[in-house]
Design an enzyme around this catalytic site. Structure first.
Site, PDB file in Angstrom:
ATOM      1  N   CYS A 119      -2.222 -34.157  34.709  1.00 22.08           N
ATOM      2  CA  CYS A 119      -2.390 -34.080  33.254  1.00 22.08           C
ATOM      3  C   CYS A 119      -2.295 -35.507  32.717  1.00 22.08           C
ATOM      4  O   CYS A 119      -1.249 -36.150  32.848  1.00 22.08           O
ATOM      5  CB  CYS A 119      -1.309 -33.197  32.632  1.00 22.08           C
ATOM      6  SG  CYS A 119      -1.355 -33.138  30.823  1.00 22.08           S
TER       7      CYS A 119
ATOM      8  N   GLY B 284      -0.008 -35.825  29.739  1.00 20.12           N
ATOM      9  CA  GLY B 284       1.329 -35.569  30.271  1.00 20.12           C
ATOM     10  C   GLY B 284       1.870 -36.760  31.039  1.00 20.12           C
ATOM     11  O   GLY B 284       3.070 -37.068  30.971  1.00 20.12           O
TER      12      GLY B 284
ATOM     13  N   CYS C 210      -6.768 -34.946  25.704  1.00 25.48           N
ATOM     14  CA  CYS C 210      -6.853 -34.686  27.148  1.00 25.48           C
ATOM     15  C   CYS C 210      -7.243 -35.992  27.814  1.00 25.48           C
ATOM     16  O   CYS C 210      -8.419 -36.388  27.806  1.00 25.48           O
ATOM     17  CB  CYS C 210      -7.877 -33.597  27.446  1.00 25.48           C
ATOM     18  SG  CYS C 210      -7.917 -33.123  29.196  1.00 25.48           S
TER      19      CYS C 210
ATOM     20  N   HIS D  39       4.568 -32.624  24.167  1.00 24.65           N
ATOM     21  CA  HIS D  39       5.019 -32.624  25.552  1.00 24.65           C
ATOM     22  C   HIS D  39       6.534 -32.527  25.585  1.00 24.65           C
ATOM     23  O   HIS D  39       7.231 -33.136  24.765  1.00 24.65           O
ATOM     24  CB  HIS D  39       4.581 -33.891  26.280  1.00 24.65           C
ATOM     25  CG  HIS D  39       3.109 -33.985  26.457  1.00 24.65           C
ATOM     26  ND1 HIS D  39       2.469 -33.524  27.588  1.00 24.65           N
ATOM     27  CD2 HIS D  39       2.140 -34.465  25.635  1.00 24.65           C
ATOM     28  CE1 HIS D  39       1.161 -33.719  27.455  1.00 24.65           C
ATOM     29  NE2 HIS D  39       0.944 -34.293  26.285  1.00 24.65           N
TER      30      HIS D  39
ATOM     31  N   GLU E 180       0.630 -26.909  31.892  1.00 29.54           N
ATOM     32  CA  GLU E 180      -0.129 -27.262  30.697  1.00 29.54           C
ATOM     33  C   GLU E 180      -0.220 -26.086  29.733  1.00 29.54           C
ATOM     34  O   GLU E 180      -0.486 -24.946  30.129  1.00 29.54           O
ATOM     35  CB  GLU E 180      -1.537 -27.738  31.069  1.00 29.54           C
ATOM     36  CG  GLU E 180      -1.559 -29.108  31.693  1.00 29.54           C
ATOM     37  CD  GLU E 180      -2.909 -29.787  31.565  1.00 29.54           C
ATOM     38  OE1 GLU E 180      -3.443 -29.841  30.435  1.00 29.54           O
ATOM     39  OE2 GLU E 180      -3.430 -30.244  32.596  1.00 29.54           O
TER      40      GLU E 180
END
Length: 288
Positions: free
Chosen positions: A229, A232, A93, A171, A220
């Protein structure tokens, strides 16, 4: 928000079985919001799937996109575990890592940190007040992302011709003409649970808005639509460069703010805004 929360009904949550108050920090990076719990003084972490769900409930708990728990580590300045609002764990994260790095650097007056995550050992740096985190090298092979079968990760065999990138979590990046019109709410959950992704996936919808500048919207994994994100953004920047759309330094405008990504030889570096909202304590017995 008051530094004490209404205790939820006992039959709804069976997460925390003692009466020790639990202090937490609420933070966000470009609107991507987190609960941060510091367990470095404890022998082990306190988080469980049920407790993460209880705290993540935006009506009966605190609410978050992800929860980050700090732990002590023998070989790094600290270790981090990440949890989604549905109680599942996340391997990475980026925005939470930046938030934690900013908080810990301020506490110990440091300008760099080593942070152990499931992704590996990450480095965070304070560059003239801007917090940068090296999120590591992108994973581009189908097994490492992971995908369910061997296929071209740059052009997945899915409608919309997306690209798959691993950043410690999977992803799936779609490049679209207009990110504002992208079907994030409807297509996001379908792609998240597509059989091609055995561990489910985060889903990004990106549009090139200017040279080396992308507009990004995100679904997410385990959470839903979020304002930003970090991992991301990193995956999207990598995918955009591999598809010939941008260079390796990319500005990404998400719903909640702007992030900067710099894909270097030593990994994908991420930076952007960080905010500490409040510190509070859960009511004794919360989740019990």
């Amino acid at each position: 928000m008051r530094a004490g929360l209404v205790r939820p009904r006992a039959h709804r949550y069976m997460a925390r079985m003692d009466d020790t108050p639990l202090t937490f920090h609420k933070m966000h990076g470009a609107g991507n919001d987190f609960v941060v719990i510091d367990s470095r003084h404890r022998a082990s972490g306190v988080m469980t799937a049920a407790l993460a769900q209880a705290i993540g409930d935006r009506h009966r708990g605190v609410g978050f996109d992800q929860l980050a728990e700090l732990r002590s580590d023998d070989a790094a300045d600290l270790a981090l575990d990440f949890w989604n609002a549905d109680g599942s764990q996340a391997g990475a994260c980026g925005n939470a890592t930046r938030c934690v790095a900013a908080m810990v650097m301020a506490q110990c007056k440091a300008t760099s940190l080593s942070i152990r995550t499931a992704r590996g050992l990450l480095r965070a740096e304070d560059r003239d007040g801007q917090i940068w985190v090296n999120m590591g090298a992108p994973v581009l092979d189908w097994q490492g992302i992971p995908l369910a079968r061997d296929c071209d990760t740059l052009h997945l065999p899915l409608s919309g011709d997306p690209t798959a990138v691993g950043m410690g979590n999977p992803h799936c990046v779609f490049f679209v003409p207009d990110a504002e019109a992208a079907p994030v709410a409807s297509q996001g959950p379908l792609v998240e649970h597509d059989p091609l992704f055995p561990e489910a996936t985060n889903v990004e919808f990106a549009a090139l808005s200017a040279p080396n500048h992308l507009r990004l919207r995100v679904w997410e994994r385990g959470t839903g639509i979020t304002l930003a994100c970090g991992s991301g953004a990193c995956a999207t920047a990598v995918a955009a460069h591999l598809r010939g759309l941008t260079g390796r330094q990319v500005t990404i405008t998400a719903d909640g703010g702007t992030l900067m990504v710099d894909w270097r030889d030593d990994g994908v570096w991420l930076s952007g805004p960080v905010a500490h909202v409040f510190t509070a304590t859960l009511a004794a017995g919360f989740g019990a």
